[in-house]
Design a protein around this motif. Structure first.
Motif, PDB file in Angstrom:
ATOM      1  N   PRO A 111       0.814  -1.225   0.000  1.00 38.41           N
ATOM      2  CA  PRO A 111       0.000   0.000   0.000  1.00 38.41           C
ATOM      3  C   PRO A 111       0.850   1.279   0.000  1.00 38.41           C
ATOM      4  O   PRO A 111       0.430   2.286  -0.575  1.00 38.41           O
ATOM      5  N   ALA A 115       0.374   4.001  -2.953  1.00 34.70           N
ATOM      6  CA  ALA A 115       0.061   5.412  -2.738  1.00 34.70           C
ATOM      7  C   ALA A 115       1.111   6.295  -3.413  1.00 34.70           C
ATOM      8  O   ALA A 115       0.786   7.295  -4.041  1.00 34.70           O
ATOM      9  N   ALA A 123      -5.477  -6.342  -1.717  1.00 38.19           N
ATOM     10  CA  ALA A 123      -4.835  -6.961  -0.560  1.00 38.19           C
ATOM     11  C   ALA A 123      -5.285  -8.396  -0.347  1.00 38.19           C
ATOM     12  O   ALA A 123      -6.459  -8.711  -0.482  1.00 38.19           O
ATOM     13  N   ASP A 150     -14.075  -9.915  -6.855  1.00 36.67           N
ATOM     14  CA  ASP A 150     -13.053  -9.618  -7.864  1.00 36.67           C
ATOM     15  C   ASP A 150     -12.681  -8.144  -7.782  1.00 36.67           C
ATOM     16  O   ASP A 150     -13.562  -7.288  -7.738  1.00 36.67           O
ATOM     17  N   LEU A 152     -10.463  -5.116  -9.709  1.00 37.73           N
ATOM     18  CA  LEU A 152      -9.733  -4.750 -10.926  1.00 37.73           C
ATOM     19  C   LEU A 152      -9.191  -3.341 -10.809  1.00 37.73           C
ATOM     20  O   LEU A 152      -9.724  -2.511 -10.070  1.00 37.73           O
ATOM     21  N   PHE A 156      -5.108   2.322 -14.135  1.00 35.80           N
ATOM     22  CA  PHE A 156      -3.815   2.706 -13.570  1.00 35.80           C
ATOM     23  C   PHE A 156      -2.832   1.544 -13.675  1.00 35.80           C
ATOM     24  O   PHE A 156      -3.221   0.386 -13.669  1.00 35.80           O
TER      25      PHE A 156
ATOM     26  N   LEU B 100      -7.240   3.909  -1.343  1.00 38.05           N
ATOM     27  CA  LEU B 100      -6.522   5.140  -1.693  1.00 38.05           C
ATOM     28  C   LEU B 100      -7.436   6.358  -1.539  1.00 38.05           C
ATOM     29  O   LEU B 100      -7.037   7.375  -0.968  1.00 38.05           O
ATOM     30  N   THR B 130      -8.136  -4.876   4.493  1.00 35.08           N
ATOM     31  CA  THR B 130      -7.057  -4.680   3.539  1.00 35.08           C
ATOM     32  C   THR B 130      -5.760  -4.334   4.266  1.00 35.08           C
ATOM     33  O   THR B 130      -4.688  -4.588   3.764  1.00 35.08           O
ATOM     34  N   GLN B 132      -4.599  -1.559   4.403  1.00 36.77           N
ATOM     35  CA  GLN B 132      -3.888  -0.632   3.523  1.00 36.77           C
ATOM     36  C   GLN B 132      -4.089   0.831   3.869  1.00 36.77           C
ATOM     37  O   GLN B 132      -3.287   1.678   3.486  1.00 36.77           O
ATOM     38  N   ALA B 135      -0.996   2.888   5.908  1.00 39.03           N
ATOM     39  CA  ALA B 135       0.184   3.297   5.134  1.00 39.03           C
ATOM     40  C   ALA B 135      -0.180   4.390   4.135  1.00 39.03           C
ATOM     41  O   ALA B 135       0.568   5.361   3.948  1.00 39.03           O
ATOM     42  N   GLN B 136      -1.334   4.245   3.507  1.00 40.16           N
ATOM     43  CA  GLN B 136      -1.710   5.215   2.479  1.00 40.16           C
ATOM     44  C   GLN B 136      -2.099   6.553   3.087  1.00 40.16           C
ATOM     45  O   GLN B 136      -1.798   7.612   2.532  1.00 40.16           O
ATOM     46  N   GLU B 139       1.019   8.330   3.754  1.00 36.75           N
ATOM     47  CA  GLU B 139       1.579   8.884   2.514  1.00 36.75           C
ATOM     48  C   GLU B 139       0.892  10.204   2.150  1.00 36.75           C
ATOM     49  O   GLU B 139       1.553  11.172   1.792  1.00 36.75           O
ATOM     50  N   LYS B 142       2.002  12.834   4.316  1.00 36.70           N
ATOM     51  CA  LYS B 142       3.454  13.034   4.192  1.00 36.70           C
ATOM     52  C   LYS B 142       4.181  12.864   5.525  1.00 36.70           C
ATOM     53  O   LYS B 142       5.109  13.593   5.846  1.00 36.70           O
ATOM     54  N   LEU B 220     -10.387  12.762  -6.548  1.00 34.99           N
ATOM     55  CA  LEU B 220      -9.644  11.830  -5.685  1.00 34.99           C
ATOM     56  C   LEU B 220     -10.525  11.156  -4.639  1.00 34.99           C
ATOM     57  O   LEU B 220     -10.043  10.380  -3.820  1.00 34.99           O
ATOM     58  N   GLY B 225     -12.446   8.519  -7.423  1.00 35.01           N
ATOM     59  CA  GLY B 225     -11.049   8.653  -7.005  1.00 35.01           C
ATOM     60  C   GLY B 225     -10.382   7.332  -6.676  1.00 35.01           C
ATOM     61  O   GLY B 225      -9.253   7.304  -6.185  1.00 35.01           O
ATOM     62  N   PRO B 227      -8.639   3.939  -7.736  1.00 36.06           N
ATOM     63  CA  PRO B 227      -8.019   3.201  -8.838  1.00 36.06           C
ATOM     64  C   PRO B 227      -8.612   1.803  -9.002  1.00 36.06           C
ATOM     65  O   PRO B 227      -8.662   1.270 -10.101  1.00 36.06           O
ATOM     66  N   THR B 228      -9.074   1.204  -7.900  1.00 36.85           N
ATOM     67  CA  THR B 228      -9.620  -0.145  -8.029  1.00 36.85           C
ATOM     68  C   THR B 228     -11.143  -0.107  -8.008  1.00 36.85           C
ATOM     69  O   THR B 228     -11.738   0.796  -7.455  1.00 36.85           O
ATOM     70  N   TRP B 229     -11.738  -1.110  -8.608  1.00 39.23           N
ATOM     71  CA  TRP B 229     -13.191  -1.255  -8.547  1.00 39.23           C
ATOM     72  C   TRP B 229     -13.509  -2.728  -8.424  1.00 39.23           C
ATOM     73  O   TRP B 229     -12.706  -3.585  -8.781  1.00 39.23           O
ATOM     74  N   SER B 230     -14.703  -3.033  -7.885  1.00 36.12           N
ATOM     75  CA  SER B 230     -14.997  -4.451  -7.682  1.00 36.12           C
ATOM     76  C   SER B 230     -15.966  -4.991  -8.705  1.00 36.12           C
ATOM     77  O   SER B 230     -16.912  -4.320  -9.103  1.00 36.12           O
TER      78      SER B 230
END
Ligand SMILES: Cc1cc2nc3c(=O)[nH]c(=O)nc-3n(C[C@H](O)[C@H](O)[C@H](O)COP(=O)(O)OP(=O)(O)OC[C@H]3O[C@@H](n4cnc5c(N)ncnc54)[C@H](O)[C@@H]3O)c2cc1C
Ligand SMILES: Nc1ncnc2c1ncn2[C@@H]1O[C@H](COP(=O)(O)O)[C@@H](O)[C@H]1O
Lengths: 339, 276
Positions: A111, A115, A123, A150, A152, A156, B100, B130, B132, B135-136, B139, B142, B220, B225, B227-230
């Protein structure tokens, strides 16, 4: 799309390379074939003292190109430094897919990198494939593994995904393979690196007996084991069988078992020949980690326990009563054989 | 040294109910009707850590959550535990966010709320899991972060020493403030809410912030915003056709040993003997 090829970010461990790196290489080769991709499956390894042993291991496991980043600062995992190195490598080479083990380091690194590169990360995938358009379809668990979805990332690149150790299971082995090995210099990156987090060291847990992930037989106990004394009997049974001891979460909280013994979503995924679960109710979080076992035997005093739905052999009984009988029976039989 | 601490808490469907989750085959959506929402369990550990720091050093603890309006319950509970203030980031435009976009929205919320010395989160959520977002989020803010922290102490006013759970190991790190730490459940035992706490919470401030309040770049946030989609969802069937062993405990043990042998499992000593 200019981005091409699949990368596997391998991980250095005390004893070599983590097994999940090899599992990912096998999967990467499968994906490459499935998608008819041209670019070589590339293993990227960050670490210290990366001699020929490492490249040989990666080649054996299916790498068709290798990038080694060898530097003393990479001895221990440090998220900022590792992510900075990978970011510059990725920007320079533009891979399409990056796979990492969902180890402690990988779960943090993926991650962070995602980012930094502003891209998608899936994940803890349990499987993946390429669709007709060549996009990665990552199958991820939700609600403790009850639901699979799923994921996707079509707009990007790179597409990043992590997979827990043991989930893919399969490792390939090519003997005497050769492939290009490149050493990537990071002096420039380090000169600019202003990491605000630094590793001081790492202490490994003392492990005894067969490692849980490698055991052919796992004897797992849950809250129904009821006491430290009975837990010790469970350990004896595992020892008699030459297997490993696993657990659900409550035995950790009770202090009977260790973190490294937990099976499930936030623990380990195992696929032993035989799993014997005692005093375990069968929460989704646990089943998710043992569902791939060969033969599943469950002992629970509640006949309606959900663990029975996912078991091959069901025993409705008190674990504390059955345990000593099993130990005794096995030891007796063993003596018969030895005499 | 006074500390300004933010704790990110997520509202999740109660994990005790996950066995009851179903999916609607036609619409391909998850049905979680009737399942109560709670504070993501490990986020209570993050809050507990924050409250302990406040008790030790003084300062302020703000809890932040991005969720639909119903999550005010979870934020009041956090204030009943002892958090001073709460903010709910809620807007239809935040819906459908992946990690994200979620972490971006949380970061903008935190930036709006103040300058924090420490941001605490849980290691992972019980539903999406996740791991995730921490960490994100770091980021976007900052600031440096550590994930899976089981223990930490102040080395100096500007630096923390932390123990991080690795695979069958523990890593030791130093990290400079301001920082984000994602804590694991062994770090502490979260306190219970008291009746007194619940009463006090009613008088505390809960701010609801929408997309205009927190100054977000529209491209965003939310689904746009992300990047992933299910795609497809499914509930895998793990059912096995079980066979029941019955009889007295002795009979059961004998049958089970026979089954083990049939499966090729033999006692340890003998197996070792085979190899020699
Ligand atoms: C985010 C999150 C992550 C989690 N991750 C994991 C994970 O990775 N792994 C994991 O295991 N759990 C995990 N859990 C916990 C999980 O949800 C369950 O709470 C846990 O697995 C239950 O453990 P158990 O079956 O041992 O205990 P219980 O559910 O309390 O079941 C005990 C069982 O023992 C039986 N029993 C009682 N006495 C006896 C006896 N004398 N003999 C025989 N049977 C007896 C009872 O009938 C019962 O079925 C997680 C939870 C959350 C929220
Ligand atoms: N919507 C949210 N609102 C507040 N905090 C969140 C949210 N989503 C995730 N978090 C935080 O990030 C941690 C990890 O979540 P996840 O990445 O979803 O597994 C959680 O334990 C929370 O502390």
């Amino acid at each position: 799309m200019t981005h091409q090829g699949i990368w596997v970010v391998a991980e250095q461990t005390v004893s070599g390379i983590s097994r999940v790196s090899f599992e990912l290489l096998a999967k990467a080769r499968e994906l490459k074939e499935q998608g008819g991709l041209q670019a070589p499956v590339t293993a990227v390894l960050l670490g210290e003292n990366l001699d020929d042993y490492y490249s040989a291991k990666l080649m054996e496991a299916g790498a068709e190109a290798i990038i080694l980043v060898d530097h003393p600062v990479l001895r221990y995992f440090q998220n900022e430094t590792y992510a900075a190195v990978l970011k510059s490598l990725v920007e320079e080479r533009q891979p399409s897919i990056i796979l990492m083990g969902a180890t402690a380091a990988g779960s943090d690194l993926a991650p962070t990198l995602g980012a930094k590169l502003h891209t998608g990360v899936s994940a803890h995938c349990v499987d993946m494939r390429l669709n007709e358009e060549g996009h990665l379809v990552a199958v991820v668990p939700a609600f403790g593994g009850k639901v699979l979805g799923d994921i996707l990332c079509t707009n990007f690149r790179p597409q990043i995904a992590t997979v827990r150790p043991g989930i893919l299971g399969k490792v390939i082995c090519f003997m005497h393979k050769q492939c290009p090995v490149e050493r990537f210099d990071i002096a420039d990156i380090l000169a600019q690196d202003q990491s605000r987090v630094k590793a001081l060291g790492i202490t490994y847990e003392e492990m005894k007996g067969v490692p849980l992930e490698e055991a052919e037989i796992v004897v797992a106990g849950g809250f129904g084991i009821e006491s430290k004394e009975i837990w010790q009997q469970l350990e004896t049974l595992a020892a008699v069988l030459g297997g490993a001891v696993g657990c659900t979460r409550p035995p950790l909280d009770e202090g009977w078992a260790k973190e490294s013994q937990m099976i499930g979503t936030s623990g380990k995924s195992i696929r032993p020949k035989v799993y014997i679960g005692m005093g375990i109710s069968g929460a989704t979080h646990h089943i998710c980690g043992m569902k791939d076992a060969g033969l599943v035997i469950s002992i629970n005093k509640d006949e309606k326990s959900p663990i029975f739905d996912v078991s091959d052999i069901r025993i409705t009984a008190d674990a504390a009563t059955i345990l000593p009988l099993l130990i005794e029976g096995l030891q007796k039989n063993e003596d018969d054989v030895i005499c | 040294m006074k500390l300004n601490i933010a704790v990110c808490i997520k509202s999740v469907p109660d994990p005790e109910w996950y066995e009851k989750i179903t999916i609607d085959i036609k619409t391909k959506t998850i049905t979680r009707k009737g399942i109560p929402s709670i504070i993501n369990p490990v986020d209570k550990n993050a809050l507990e850590a924050a409250l302990q720091l406040k008790e030790q050093f003084g300062g302020k603890v703000t809890v932040v959550c991005m969720a639909p309006p119903g999550a005010t319950n979870e934020l009041y509970e956090a204030m009943a535990m002892g958090a001073d203030e709460a903010a709910l980031l809620s807007d239809l435009a935040f819906a459908g966010a992946d990690t994200l976009a979620t972490s971006y929205t949380l970061a903008q919320g935190l930036n709006k709320l103040g300058k924090f010395d420490l941001v605490l989160t849980g290691t992972e959520s019980a539903d999406g899991a996740t791991a995730q977002v921490p960490a994100q989020l770091a980021e976007w803010l900052k600031i440096p972060h550590l994930w899976n922290v089981k223990e930490f102490t102040f080395a100096t006013e500007q630096e923390l020493h932390a123990k991080v759970k690795m695979d069958d190991a523990v890593g030791e790190y130093v990290i400079q403030l301001p920082a984000l730490l994602a804590v694991s459940r062994e770090i502490n035992k979260p306190r219970y809410t008291t009746a007194m706490g619940v009463m006090k919470a009613r008088k505390k401030t809960l701010t609801i912030l929408n997309k205009n309040d927190i100054d977000v770049n529209k491209s965003l946030i939310g689904q746009v915003g992300s990047p992933t989609w299910s795609g497809d969802i499914s509930i895998p069937s793990l059912a096995r056709k079980g066979q029941e062993l019955i009889g007295t405990p002795e009979e059961i043990a004998t049958q089970l040993i026979a089954k083990l042998r049939a499966a090729g499992i033999n006692p340890a000593k003998r197996r070792e003997g085979d190899g020699k």
